[in-house]
Scaffold this motif. Structure first.
Motif, PDB file in Angstrom:
ATOM      1  N   GLY A   2       0.802  -1.207   0.000  1.00 27.06           N
ATOM      2  CA  GLY A   2       0.000   0.000   0.000  1.00 27.06           C
ATOM      3  C   GLY A   2       0.834   1.255   0.000  1.00 27.06           C
ATOM      4  N   GLN A   3       0.178   2.359   0.215  1.00 25.58           N
ATOM      5  CA  GLN A   3       0.826   3.655   0.154  1.00 25.58           C
ATOM      6  C   GLN A   3       1.804   3.831   1.301  1.00 25.58           C
ATOM      7  OE1 GLN A   3      -1.874   6.802  -0.597  1.00 25.58           O
ATOM      8  NE2 GLN A   3      -0.352   8.390  -0.362  1.00 25.58           N
ATOM      9  N   ILE A   4       2.968   4.358   0.989  1.00 26.62           N
ATOM     10  CA  ILE A   4       4.023   4.588   1.967  1.00 26.62           C
ATOM     11  C   ILE A   4       4.089   6.079   2.252  1.00 26.62           C
ATOM     12  CG2 ILE A   4       6.497   4.440   2.388  1.00 26.62           C
ATOM     13  CD1 ILE A   4       6.517   2.020   0.493  1.00 26.62           C
ATOM     14  N   GLU A   5       4.103   6.429   3.507  1.00 26.45           N
ATOM     15  CA  GLU A   5       4.226   7.831   3.894  1.00 26.45           C
ATOM     16  C   GLU A   5       5.711   8.197   3.866  1.00 26.45           C
ATOM     17  OE1 GLU A   5       2.737  11.379   4.494  1.00 26.45           O
ATOM     18  OE2 GLU A   5       1.455   9.617   4.463  1.00 26.45           O
ATOM     19  N   ARG A   6       6.045   9.262   3.153  1.00 32.70           N
ATOM     20  CA  ARG A   6       7.439   9.669   3.028  1.00 32.70           C
ATOM     21  C   ARG A   6       7.596  11.113   3.458  1.00 32.70           C
ATOM     22  NH1 ARG A   6       7.175   6.204  -1.549  1.00 32.70           N
ATOM     23  NH2 ARG A   6       8.674   4.544  -1.297  1.00 32.70           N
ATOM     24  N   ARG A   7       8.794  11.417   3.934  1.00 29.14           N
ATOM     25  CA  ARG A   7       9.178  12.785   4.249  1.00 29.14           C
ATOM     26  C   ARG A   7      10.056  13.298   3.114  1.00 29.14           C
ATOM     27  NH1 ARG A   7      10.318   9.832   8.669  1.00 29.14           N
ATOM     28  NH2 ARG A   7      12.532   9.997   8.259  1.00 29.14           N
ATOM     29  N   GLY A   8      10.078  14.588   2.926  1.00 32.25           N
ATOM     30  CA  GLY A   8      10.853  15.191   1.851  1.00 32.25           C
ATOM     31  C   GLY A   8      12.338  14.959   1.941  1.00 32.25           C
ATOM     32  N   THR A   9      12.834  14.659   3.144  1.00 29.45           N
ATOM     33  CA  THR A   9      14.269  14.415   3.297  1.00 29.45           C
ATOM     34  C   THR A   9      14.633  12.957   3.031  1.00 29.45           C
ATOM     35  OG1 THR A   9      13.939  14.064   5.667  1.00 29.45           O
ATOM     36  CG2 THR A   9      14.573  16.288   4.961  1.00 29.45           C
ATOM     37  N   ASP A  10      13.629  12.076   2.883  1.00 30.71           N
ATOM     38  CA  ASP A  10      13.884  10.671   2.553  1.00 30.71           C
ATOM     39  C   ASP A  10      14.467  10.583   1.147  1.00 30.71           C
ATOM     40  OD1 ASP A  10      12.832   9.851   4.977  1.00 30.71           O
ATOM     41  OD2 ASP A  10      10.876   9.319   4.142  1.00 30.71           O
ATOM     42  N   PRO A  11      15.237   9.521   0.867  1.00 25.80           N
ATOM     43  CA  PRO A  11      15.733   9.339  -0.507  1.00 25.80           C
ATOM     44  C   PRO A  11      14.566   9.183  -1.476  1.00 25.80           C
ATOM     45  CG  PRO A  11      16.839   7.840   1.014  1.00 25.80           C
ATOM     46  CD  PRO A  11      15.716   8.486   1.771  1.00 25.80           C
ATOM     47  N   CYS A  12      14.709   9.757  -2.644  1.00 27.99           N
ATOM     48  CA  CYS A  12      13.650   9.655  -3.647  1.00 27.99           C
ATOM     49  C   CYS A  12      13.567   8.207  -4.134  1.00 27.99           C
ATOM     50  CB  CYS A  12      13.941  10.587  -4.819  1.00 27.99           C
ATOM     51  SG  CYS A  12      12.518  10.751  -5.919  1.00 27.99           S
ATOM     52  N   GLU A  18      19.023  11.568  -4.824  1.00 22.07           N
ATOM     53  CA  GLU A  18      18.624  12.839  -4.222  1.00 22.07           C
ATOM     54  C   GLU A  18      17.516  12.595  -3.200  1.00 22.07           C
ATOM     55  OE1 GLU A  18      20.039  15.832  -5.007  1.00 22.07           O
ATOM     56  OE2 GLU A  18      21.380  14.739  -6.338  1.00 22.07           O
ATOM     57  N   SER A  19      17.237  13.621  -2.398  1.00 22.28           N
ATOM     58  CA  SER A  19      16.099  13.535  -1.484  1.00 22.28           C
ATOM     59  C   SER A  19      14.810  13.669  -2.297  1.00 22.28           C
ATOM     60  CB  SER A  19      16.161  14.658  -0.446  1.00 22.28           C
ATOM     61  OG  SER A  19      15.912  15.913  -1.069  1.00 22.28           O
ATOM     62  N   LEU A  20      13.715  13.247  -1.720  1.00 26.82           N
ATOM     63  CA  LEU A  20      12.425  13.387  -2.389  1.00 26.82           C
ATOM     64  C   LEU A  20      12.150  14.851  -2.717  1.00 26.82           C
ATOM     65  CD1 LEU A  20       9.806  12.045  -3.383  1.00 26.82           C
ATOM     66  CD2 LEU A  20       8.909  12.300  -1.066  1.00 26.82           C
ATOM     67  N   ASP A  21      12.438  15.764  -1.779  1.00 29.23           N
ATOM     68  CA  ASP A  21      12.221  17.192  -2.024  1.00 29.23           C
ATOM     69  C   ASP A  21      13.127  17.738  -3.125  1.00 29.23           C
ATOM     70  OD1 ASP A  21      10.204  17.504  -0.188  1.00 29.23           O
ATOM     71  OD2 ASP A  21      11.466  18.424   1.356  1.00 29.23           O
ATOM     72  N   GLY A  22      14.300  17.158  -3.284  1.00 35.91           N
ATOM     73  CA  GLY A  22      15.247  17.633  -4.290  1.00 35.91           C
ATOM     74  C   GLY A  22      15.094  16.946  -5.633  1.00 35.91           C
ATOM     75  N   CYS A  23      14.156  16.037  -5.725  1.00 36.64           N
ATOM     76  CA  CYS A  23      13.999  15.271  -6.960  1.00 36.64           C
ATOM     77  C   CYS A  23      12.543  15.301  -7.423  1.00 36.64           C
ATOM     78  CB  CYS A  23      14.497  13.836  -6.732  1.00 36.64           C
ATOM     79  SG  CYS A  23      14.655  12.867  -8.241  1.00 36.64           S
ATOM     80  N   CYS A  24      11.791  14.268  -7.155  1.00 26.93           N
ATOM     81  CA  CYS A  24      10.428  14.121  -7.680  1.00 26.93           C
ATOM     82  C   CYS A  24       9.357  14.857  -6.881  1.00 26.93           C
ATOM     83  CB  CYS A  24      10.068  12.637  -7.763  1.00 26.93           C
ATOM     84  SG  CYS A  24      11.067  11.735  -8.975  1.00 26.93           S
ATOM     85  N   LYS A 161      32.018   6.043  -4.051  1.00 25.95           N
ATOM     86  CA  LYS A 161      30.812   5.223  -4.136  1.00 25.95           C
ATOM     87  C   LYS A 161      30.085   5.583  -5.422  1.00 25.95           C
ATOM     88  CE  LYS A 161      29.859   4.511   0.748  1.00 25.95           C
ATOM     89  NZ  LYS A 161      28.862   4.654   1.812  1.00 25.95           N
ATOM     90  N   TYR A 162      29.395   4.584  -5.983  1.00 25.92           N
ATOM     91  CA  TYR A 162      28.657   4.780  -7.227  1.00 25.92           C
ATOM     92  C   TYR A 162      27.703   5.961  -7.147  1.00 25.92           C
ATOM     93  CZ  TYR A 162      25.504   3.700 -11.114  1.00 25.92           C
ATOM     94  OH  TYR A 162      24.721   3.777 -12.235  1.00 25.92           O
ATOM     95  N   LYS A 163      26.976   6.088  -6.017  1.00 24.29           N
ATOM     96  CA  LYS A 163      25.972   7.163  -5.886  1.00 24.29           C
ATOM     97  C   LYS A 163      26.613   8.548  -5.879  1.00 24.29           C
ATOM     98  CE  LYS A 163      25.719   7.039  -0.823  1.00 24.29           C
ATOM     99  NZ  LYS A 163      24.868   6.696   0.306  1.00 24.29           N
ATOM    100  N   LYS A 164      27.886   8.650  -5.540  1.00 23.37           N
ATOM    101  CA  LYS A 164      28.560   9.945  -5.496  1.00 23.37           C
ATOM    102  C   LYS A 164      29.366  10.211  -6.770  1.00 23.37           C
ATOM    103  CE  LYS A 164      27.480  11.273  -1.319  1.00 23.37           C
ATOM    104  NZ  LYS A 164      26.791  12.504  -1.056  1.00 23.37           N
ATOM    105  N   CYS A 165      29.335   9.246  -7.692  1.00 20.80           N
ATOM    106  CA  CYS A 165      30.139   9.384  -8.914  1.00 20.80           C
ATOM    107  C   CYS A 165      29.225   9.249 -10.144  1.00 20.80           C
ATOM    108  CB  CYS A 165      31.229   8.329  -8.899  1.00 20.80           C
ATOM    109  SG  CYS A 165      32.490   8.544 -10.178  1.00 20.80           S
ATOM    110  N   CYS A 166      29.330   8.158 -10.849  1.00 25.35           N
ATOM    111  CA  CYS A 166      28.567   7.959 -12.097  1.00 25.35           C
ATOM    112  C   CYS A 166      27.089   7.698 -11.859  1.00 25.35           C
ATOM    113  CB  CYS A 166      29.163   6.796 -12.891  1.00 25.35           C
ATOM    114  SG  CYS A 166      30.835   7.144 -13.472  1.00 25.35           S
ATOM    115  N   GLY A 167      26.690   7.371 -10.628  1.00 26.19           N
ATOM    116  CA  GLY A 167      25.291   7.080 -10.323  1.00 26.19           C
ATOM    117  C   GLY A 167      24.450   8.312 -10.084  1.00 26.19           C
ATOM    118  N   GLN A 168      25.053   9.495 -10.150  1.00 26.84           N
ATOM    119  CA  GLN A 168      24.268  10.715  -9.950  1.00 26.84           C
ATOM    120  C   GLN A 168      23.458  10.982 -11.190  1.00 26.84           C
ATOM    121  OE1 GLN A 168      26.992  13.839  -8.923  1.00 26.84           O
ATOM    122  NE2 GLN A 168      27.093  13.180  -6.816  1.00 26.84           N
ATOM    123  N   ALA A 169      22.164  11.277 -10.974  1.00 28.36           N
ATOM    124  CA  ALA A 169      21.279  11.544 -12.131  1.00 28.36           C
ATOM    125  C   ALA A 169      21.285  12.994 -12.489  1.00 28.36           C
ATOM    126  CB  ALA A 169      19.861  11.090 -11.804  1.00 28.36           C
TER     127      ALA A 169
END
Length: 169
Positions: A2-12, A18-24, A161-169
């Motif tokens: 079901g639906q998941i409650e998320r905060r804007g600082t959670d990962p998107c 990025e954070s949810l607020d910084g992305c989608c 780490k991948y997320k800090k290098c080529c994994g950045q969108a």
């Protein structure tokens, strides 16, 4: 599930790193996505939250009649969303009027892991990107090496780490 409650600082959920607020998050709240890929990521995030209002709102007006809200909601709520991988985009940039995004959305439903491989078409409508339709591809997707996780060393050899290098969108 079901639906998941998320905060804007959670990962998107789209996997951008990025954070949810910084992305989608801004697109889900009504800001227009600048590219077809950004809208695709926001739509994936909306499915993880069972946000059918956004899914319907971001569907092109010519395609909206074919949208089955109840079926989409059931799919979203009965699935455990595991990740989104963008395989490529053609067009869909800030200066384009049309574009396609090829992606794999991985989810678990009824204990079975599914890699939903689709080529989605997008078109601008009223100066905003809108989803037109998707074609599920039967072309098998095979990795030539194991998938790189966000916290794995980047395969480019940088030592980051991948997320800090080529994994950045």
């Amino acid at each position: 599930m079901g639906q998941i409650e998320r905060r804007g600082t959670d990962p998107c959920p789209c996997g951008s790193g990025e954070s949810l607020d910084g992305c989608c998050g801004p697109y889900l709240a009504g800001a227009p996505a600048p590219t077809a890929e950004a809208l695709m990521r926001a739509r994936y995030t909306a499915y993880t939250a069972a946000d059918m209002d956004f899914i319907e709102r971001s569907t092109h007006s010519r395609s909206r009649a074919a949208f089955n809200r109840e079926s989409a909601l059931e799919w979203a709520e009965q699935s455990e969303w595991r990740g989104l991988e963008i395989l490529g985009a053609v067009g869909g940039g800030e200066g384009d009027s049309e574009g396609t995004v090829e992606f794999i959305a991985t989810y678990v439903r009824d204990g079975e892991t599914v890699d939903h491989h689709e080529i989605a078409s997008f078109r601008r409508e009223d100066d905003a990107w809108a989803f037109v339709d998707g074609r599920i591809t039967s072309r098998p997707f095979r990795r030539d090496r194991p998938k790189t996780g966000r916290n794995d060393p980047c395969p480019c050899g940088s030592g980051k780490k991948y997320k800090k290098c080529c994994g950045q969108a």
